[in-house]
Design a protein around this motif. Structure first.
Motif, PDB file in Angstrom:
ATOM      1  N   ASN A 149       5.229   9.397  -2.417  1.00 42.71           N
ATOM      2  CA  ASN A 149       4.096   8.943  -1.598  1.00 42.71           C
ATOM      3  C   ASN A 149       4.453   7.733  -0.734  1.00 42.71           C
ATOM      4  O   ASN A 149       3.657   6.804  -0.566  1.00 42.71           O
ATOM      5  CB  ASN A 149       2.881   8.609  -2.482  1.00 42.71           C
ATOM      6  CG  ASN A 149       2.354   9.816  -3.212  1.00 42.71           C
ATOM      7  OD1 ASN A 149       2.232  10.881  -2.636  1.00 42.71           O
ATOM      8  ND2 ASN A 149       2.061   9.657  -4.496  1.00 42.71           N
ATOM      9  N   ILE A 150       5.670   7.730  -0.200  1.00 41.56           N
ATOM     10  CA  ILE A 150       6.118   6.650   0.674  1.00 41.56           C
ATOM     11  C   ILE A 150       5.868   7.056   2.125  1.00 41.56           C
ATOM     12  O   ILE A 150       6.330   8.107   2.575  1.00 41.56           O
ATOM     13  CB  ILE A 150       7.615   6.349   0.456  1.00 41.56           C
ATOM     14  CG1 ILE A 150       7.847   5.847  -0.974  1.00 41.56           C
ATOM     15  CG2 ILE A 150       8.114   5.328   1.465  1.00 41.56           C
ATOM     16  CD1 ILE A 150       9.309   5.624  -1.317  1.00 41.56           C
ATOM     17  N   ALA A 264      -3.582   1.149   1.315  1.00 35.62           N
ATOM     18  CA  ALA A 264      -4.614   2.169   1.512  1.00 35.62           C
ATOM     19  C   ALA A 264      -3.983   3.502   1.900  1.00 35.62           C
ATOM     20  O   ALA A 264      -4.399   4.564   1.414  1.00 35.62           O
ATOM     21  CB  ALA A 264      -5.597   1.712   2.593  1.00 35.62           C
ATOM     22  N   GLN A 265      -2.969   3.438   2.757  1.00 33.72           N
ATOM     23  CA  GLN A 265      -2.289   4.664   3.165  1.00 33.72           C
ATOM     24  C   GLN A 265      -1.572   5.309   1.981  1.00 33.72           C
ATOM     25  O   GLN A 265      -1.636   6.527   1.790  1.00 33.72           O
ATOM     26  CB  GLN A 265      -1.302   4.370   4.284  1.00 33.72           C
ATOM     27  CG  GLN A 265      -0.618   5.624   4.840  1.00 33.72           C
ATOM     28  CD  GLN A 265       0.320   5.289   5.983  1.00 33.72           C
ATOM     29  OE1 GLN A 265       0.705   4.152   6.179  1.00 33.72           O
ATOM     30  NE2 GLN A 265       0.694   6.299   6.755  1.00 33.72           N
ATOM     31  N   THR A 266      -0.908   4.470   1.188  1.00 40.28           N
ATOM     32  CA  THR A 266      -0.219   4.980   0.003  1.00 40.28           C
ATOM     33  C   THR A 266      -1.211   5.597  -0.977  1.00 40.28           C
ATOM     34  O   THR A 266      -0.966   6.668  -1.547  1.00 40.28           O
ATOM     35  CB  THR A 266       0.558   3.849  -0.687  1.00 40.28           C
ATOM     36  OG1 THR A 266       1.505   3.298   0.247  1.00 40.28           O
ATOM     37  CG2 THR A 266       1.303   4.360  -1.906  1.00 40.28           C
ATOM     38  N   ALA A 267      -2.348   4.919  -1.177  1.00 39.02           N
ATOM     39  CA  ALA A 267      -3.369   5.438  -2.088  1.00 39.02           C
ATOM     40  C   ALA A 267      -3.939   6.752  -1.574  1.00 39.02           C
ATOM     41  O   ALA A 267      -4.180   7.687  -2.353  1.00 39.02           O
ATOM     42  CB  ALA A 267      -4.485   4.401  -2.258  1.00 39.02           C
ATOM     43  N   ALA A 268      -4.165   6.820  -0.260  1.00 40.33           N
ATOM     44  CA  ALA A 268      -4.699   8.053   0.323  1.00 40.33           C
ATOM     45  C   ALA A 268      -3.711   9.205   0.154  1.00 40.33           C
ATOM     46  O   ALA A 268      -4.105  10.334  -0.168  1.00 40.33           O
ATOM     47  CB  ALA A 268      -5.012   7.838   1.805  1.00 40.33           C
ATOM     48  N   GLN A 269      -2.419   8.910   0.357  1.00 40.22           N
ATOM     49  CA  GLN A 269      -1.413   9.957   0.183  1.00 40.22           C
ATOM     50  C   GLN A 269      -1.321  10.382  -1.278  1.00 40.22           C
ATOM     51  O   GLN A 269      -1.170  11.567  -1.582  1.00 40.22           O
ATOM     52  CB  GLN A 269      -0.056   9.447   0.669  1.00 40.22           C
ATOM     53  CG  GLN A 269       0.023   9.279   2.185  1.00 40.22           C
ATOM     54  CD  GLN A 269       1.345   8.704   2.636  1.00 40.22           C
ATOM     55  OE1 GLN A 269       2.018   8.018   1.876  1.00 40.22           O
ATOM     56  NE2 GLN A 269       1.727   8.967   3.875  1.00 40.22           N
ATOM     57  N   ALA A 270      -1.426   9.399  -2.195  1.00 41.76           N
ATOM     58  CA  ALA A 270      -1.382   9.721  -3.623  1.00 41.76           C
ATOM     59  C   ALA A 270      -2.573  10.583  -4.015  1.00 41.76           C
ATOM     60  O   ALA A 270      -2.440  11.546  -4.785  1.00 41.76           O
ATOM     61  CB  ALA A 270      -1.366   8.431  -4.452  1.00 41.76           C
ATOM     62  N   LYS A 271      -3.757  10.238  -3.481  1.00 40.32           N
ATOM     63  CA  LYS A 271      -4.958  11.029  -3.782  1.00 40.32           C
ATOM     64  C   LYS A 271      -4.835  12.441  -3.220  1.00 40.32           C
ATOM     65  O   LYS A 271      -5.195  13.429  -3.874  1.00 40.32           O
ATOM     66  CB  LYS A 271      -6.195  10.352  -3.199  1.00 40.32           C
ATOM     67  CG  LYS A 271      -7.513  11.062  -3.552  1.00 40.32           C
ATOM     68  CD  LYS A 271      -8.699  10.322  -2.990  1.00 40.32           C
ATOM     69  CE  LYS A 271     -10.010  11.015  -3.397  1.00 40.32           C
ATOM     70  NZ  LYS A 271     -10.076  12.424  -3.018  1.00 40.32           N
ATOM     71  N   ALA A 272      -4.323  12.525  -1.999  1.00 36.67           N
ATOM     72  CA  ALA A 272      -4.142  13.848  -1.395  1.00 36.67           C
ATOM     73  C   ALA A 272      -3.179  14.693  -2.215  1.00 36.67           C
ATOM     74  O   ALA A 272      -3.410  15.888  -2.445  1.00 36.67           O
ATOM     75  CB  ALA A 272      -3.630  13.702   0.040  1.00 36.67           C
TER      76      ALA A 272
END
Length: 331
Positions: A149-150, A264-272
Motif C-alpha cells: 500500500n505504498i 490518508a492516501q495510504t489508509a484509503a489504499q489499505a481500505k480499498a
C-alpha cells in the motif's frame, strides 16, 4: 501621438512596447506589424472608454486587479534594477562550466527510462531499497509496492541529459543499460530502470550560448535572493490571524498537511485492498459452497442409482422362479 480615441491619446511608445514583445518581426513586415498593433490598441482603448463610462474601473474586482498589477510591476522593476548591473558570464566561466559538467556535454547521453516516483515521506525506505537492489524488473517492484500500500507514480520515455534534474544526473550517469536503482532527488525518491541509452556529445561551441544563458540566469537568481534576504533581515515583518507564527509555522503546517495527506492516501489504499480482499473471499466462499453443493448432489445421485441397480438385481431371480413355478403347476 499616433492616434486619438474619443480624446484619449495613443503614443508611439505604446506601439514600441508591444513591438518589443512581438515575435517573427522582420524588416519586410515591420510596417504591417505596427499597423496591426495600433489597430489592437485602438480596440483596447474603445473597451477602456466603455468600461470607464459604465464606471467598471471603480468596481472592487477591477480596483484590486489594478493594484495587484501595479505592485507586480513595481516589484519587478526593483529586481530588474538589481540584475541589470550584473556582469555577463566570461568565456573562462563558460569553459569551466563545460569542463565541470561532462555528463551534460562531452559525455552527454540520451536515456530511455522507466521511473517510479515515491514521496520523501514513504515508510520503510530501507526495505524498499533492499527490494529495489534485488529486483529483476519494474513489474516486480510495482507488485511489491501495491502489496505494501505504498503510493507511487509511474513514468517513462526518452530524455536527454539536460532534461534530467541536475542533482539526479550525476547519480544516473554511471547506470548501465538494463540497470535498476534508486535515486534520491530534492522532492522524492525515484526508482529508475535504464532500458537503454546512447551517447550524444555536444561541443563547447554548440553549448556556449546555452551555458551563458544558464550562468546569467543563475547569477541573477542568486543576486535577487541575496538582496531579498538582506531586505527581509532588516525589515519588521508581522504575521497576524491565521498566519501568526510566520514562515516557520507555515513550513511546519505544510509538512504536517503533507504527512496527513500521505497517511490518508495510504489508509484509503489499505481500505480499498481490504475491501477487495473481503469481496474476493466472499466470492471464493460462494464458489466453494456452490462446488460442495454440486458435489453433494452428484454423490446423492450416484448413491441413488447404485441403490436402484442393487434393488433391480435382487428382484429379477424371484420373478424367474415364480414363472417356473407357474409352469410346473400347469403341467
Amino acid at each position: 501621438m499616433v492616434a486619438r480615441v474619443d480624446g484619449e491619446e495613443i503614443s508611439v511608445h505604446q506601439i514600441n512596447a508591444v513591438l518589443s514583445r512581438a515575435t517573427g518581426v522582420t524588416p519586410a513586415n515591420v510596417t504591417k506589424v505596427k499597423q496591426d498593433i495600433l489597430a489592437g490598441l485602438v480596440e483596447q482603448q474603445l473597451a477602456i472608454n466603455l468600461a470607464v463610462a459604465n464606471k467598471l474601473d471603480r468596481t472592487p474586482g477591477v480596483v484590486q486587479a489594478i493594484e495587484e498589477a501595479r505592485r507586480d510591476i513595481i516589484a519587478r522593476a526593483a529586481l530588474e534594477q538589481i540584475t541589470a548591473a550584473l556582469p555577463k558570464p566570461s568565456d573562462e566561466e563558460v569553459q569551466q562550466y563545460f569542463t565541470d559538467n561532462p555528463a551534460l556535454f562531452a559525455q552527454r547521453r540520451l536515456f530511455n527510462l522507466q521511473e517510479i516516483s515515491l514521496a520523501k515521506a514513504t515508510p520503510d525506505m530501507p526495505e524498499v531499497q533492499a527490494k529495489v537492489a534485488a529486483a529483476k524488473n519494474m513489474e516486480e517492484l510495482v507488485t511489491y509496492l501495491r502489496s505494501k500500500n505504498i503510493a507511487f507514480s509511474a513514468n517513462g520515455g526518452t530524455r536527454a541529459a539536460e532534461q534530467i534534474p541536475l542533482e539526479m544526473l550525476p547519480k544516473l550517469q554511471p547506470f548501465k543499460d538494463g540497470q535498476i536503482g534508486l535515486v534520491e532527488s530534492r522532492e522524492s525518491f525515484v526508482i529508475v530502470h535504464l532500458v537503454s541509452s546512447r551517447t550524444a556529445p555536444v561541443t563547447l561551441e554548440q553549448a556556449a550560448p546555452k551555458i551563458k544563458l544558464f550562468l546569467s540566469n543563475q547569477r541573477k537568481a542568486e543576486a535577487v535572493k541575496k538582496q531579498k534576504d538582506i531586505m527581509k533581515a532588516g525589515a519588521k515583518i508581522e504575521y497576524l490571524g491565521e498566519f501568526a507564527g510566520g514562515e516557520a509555522a507555515f513550513k511546519a503546517k505544510a509538512e504536517a498537511d503533507a504527512k496527513a495527506a500521505q497517511a490518508a492516501q495510504t489508509a484509503a489504499q489499505a481500505k480499498a485492498k481490504a475491501d477487495a480482499d473481503a469481496l474476493a473471499k466472499i466470492k471464493a466462499d460462494e464458489q466453494a459452497a456452490a462446488q460442495a453443493d454440486a458435489e453433494a448432489r452428484a454423490k446423492a445421485r450416484a448413491e441413488s442409482r447404485a441403490q436402484s441397480a442393487s434393488a433391480a438385481g435382487t428382484a429379477a431371480p424371484t420373478a424367474i422362479d415364480l414363472e417356473k413355478g407357474l409352469k410346473g403347476m400347469k403341467q
